[in-house]
Write a protein that holds these residues in place. Structure first.
Motif, mmCIF file in Angstrom:
data_model
loop_
_atom_site.group_PDB
_atom_site.id
_atom_site.type_symbol
_atom_site.label_atom_id
_atom_site.label_comp_id
_atom_site.label_asym_id
_atom_site.label_seq_id
_atom_site.Cartn_x
_atom_site.Cartn_y
_atom_site.Cartn_z
ATOM 1 N N UNK A 213 0.814 -1.218 0.000
ATOM 2 C CA UNK A 213 0.000 0.000 0.000
ATOM 3 C C UNK A 213 0.848 1.269 0.000
ATOM 4 N N UNK A 214 2.026 1.200 0.629
ATOM 5 C CA UNK A 214 2.850 2.409 0.766
ATOM 6 C C UNK A 214 4.061 2.392 -0.155
ATOM 7 N N UNK A 215 4.222 1.321 -0.917
ATOM 8 C CA UNK A 215 5.393 1.214 -1.782
ATOM 9 C C UNK A 215 5.438 2.369 -2.785
ATOM 10 N N UNK A 216 6.595 3.040 -2.835
ATOM 11 C CA UNK A 216 6.779 4.131 -3.780
ATOM 12 C C UNK A 216 6.116 5.434 -3.371
ATOM 13 N N UNK A 217 5.600 5.534 -2.130
ATOM 14 C CA UNK A 217 4.957 6.755 -1.659
ATOM 15 C C UNK A 217 5.830 7.412 -0.592
ATOM 16 N N UNK A 218 5.468 8.624 -0.220
ATOM 17 C CA UNK A 218 6.219 9.339 0.806
ATOM 18 C C UNK A 218 6.064 8.716 2.185
ATOM 19 N N UNK A 219 5.040 7.877 2.357
ATOM 20 C CA UNK A 219 4.806 7.234 3.654
ATOM 21 C C UNK A 219 5.625 5.959 3.843
ATOM 22 N N UNK A 220 6.280 5.505 2.790
ATOM 23 C CA UNK A 220 6.996 4.229 2.860
ATOM 24 C C UNK A 220 8.056 4.224 3.961
ATOM 25 N N UNK A 221 8.795 5.318 4.090
ATOM 26 C CA UNK A 221 9.872 5.366 5.079
ATOM 27 C C UNK A 221 9.332 5.543 6.505
ATOM 28 N N UNK A 222 8.032 5.873 6.648
ATOM 29 C CA UNK A 222 7.455 6.103 7.974
ATOM 30 C C UNK A 222 6.836 4.840 8.571
ATOM 31 N N UNK A 223 6.787 3.772 7.794
ATOM 32 C CA UNK A 223 6.126 2.546 8.256
ATOM 33 C C UNK A 223 7.130 1.432 8.523
ATOM 34 N N UNK A 224 6.977 0.819 9.675
ATOM 35 C CA UNK A 224 7.749 -0.381 10.021
ATOM 36 C C UNK A 224 6.758 -1.488 10.379
#
Length: 289
Positions: A158-169
């Motif tokens: 869902x977050x791949x390639x978005x600005x939120x990708x680095x915020x999710x663990x």
């Protein structure tokens, strides 16, 4: 030695064969020419194909590269489809999976959490990420604990390639056995079979968190705030009210889930008492039992 009749027949036959081959040769030479002449000189306007026409059929000249480009575009568009648009992931009800599908309920739960832009959010059971996305948008980062490896892949997708990708663990594992990281707020659509164990784990968690906004089976949620003398008052009620303040926030109907569970749900907010009461929780819990 041939007789007169044989010679005459041979001569006649030779003449016939000569006419046959001559006729055959004549036909094989002229047929293609005649068939070509019978073709229409021009194609009807509605059948013509222009190279500049983007809707031209794949049989047009140089269409191979166009088709390859089209296939690439189709593949790209299929990857960019929003989650849930097609090929829905089947919930595993044996794990208590009931996906919250109503965006209005998701928005309301996130709003009740009162998130700040500096918060670290712990999400238990993110599923396909329907609640994870708005949590990421309103917080510093999100740590999600998910038991099902299929759901781990889905929420990361869902977050791949978005600005939120680095915020999710995402941590793959059992939420009851996994050591919780530091967090400010816990938000969860809790699998019903781990509800009790999860509440007790949160009550004893240190360092203290600001609040937990969680959705439980309705009867379980009502036990958390049951008063002495009520039918639902139990050990869970005593311990929870000793160590935390619990508020009933909203009721969620079963049709807001996929698949619908057999019971209604409720959302509650749990805020640990700070400072905590001066009791040994292990001894207290043993006495209440």
């Amino acid at each position: 030695m041939r007789s007169g009749k044989q010679e005459k027949w041979a001569a006649s036959g030779s003449h016939s064969m000569h006419l046959f081959f001559e006729s055959t040769a004549h036909k094989t030479y002229h047929r293609p020419y005649r068939s070509i002449q019978r073709q229409p000189a021009t194609m009807p306007k509605n059948k013509r194909i222009r190279r500049s026409d983007p809707t031209a059929a794949s049989s047009a000249p140089y269409s191979l590269s166009d088709k390859s480009s089209s296939n690439n575009n189709d593949a790209s568009s299929s990857r960019n489809k929003p989650e849930g648009a097609s090929n829905l992931v089947a919930p595993n009800t044996s794990l208590g999976q009931h996906f919250l599908k109503n965006p209005a309920v998701v928005t309301a739960i996130v709003a009740k959490a009162g998130l700040k832009s500096t918060d670290t959010v712990l999400e238990i059971g993110p599923g396909t990420g329907n609640m994870t996305i708005p949590l990421l948008q309103q917080s510093k980062n999100v740590v999600a604990i998910e038991y099902d490896t299929r759901m781990v892949r889905e929420v990361l997708k869902r977050v791949e390639g978005t600005s939120s990708e680095r915020k999710l663990k995402v941590i793959q594992g059992d939420a009851i056995k996994t050591r919780f990281p530091f967090f400010d707020v816990c938000v969860a659509n809790v699998p019903y079979q781990i509800s009790s164990a999860l509440v007790f784990k949160l009550l004893s968690h240190r360092p203290m968190f600001r609040c937990a906004v969680m959705m439980f089976q309705e009867e379980f949620a009502l036990r958390l705030t049951a008063r002495p003398g009520e039918a639902l008052y139990c050990r869970l009620s005593v311990n929870c009210q000793l160590l935390a303040k619990v508020d009933q926030l909203m009721k969620v109907g079963r049709n807001n889930f996929r698949p619908p569970p057999k019971v209604e749900s409720r959302v509650v907010r749990i805020e640990l008492r700070n400072p905590p009461p001066p009791v040994n929780f292990t001894e207290w819990d043993g006495m209440v039992s």
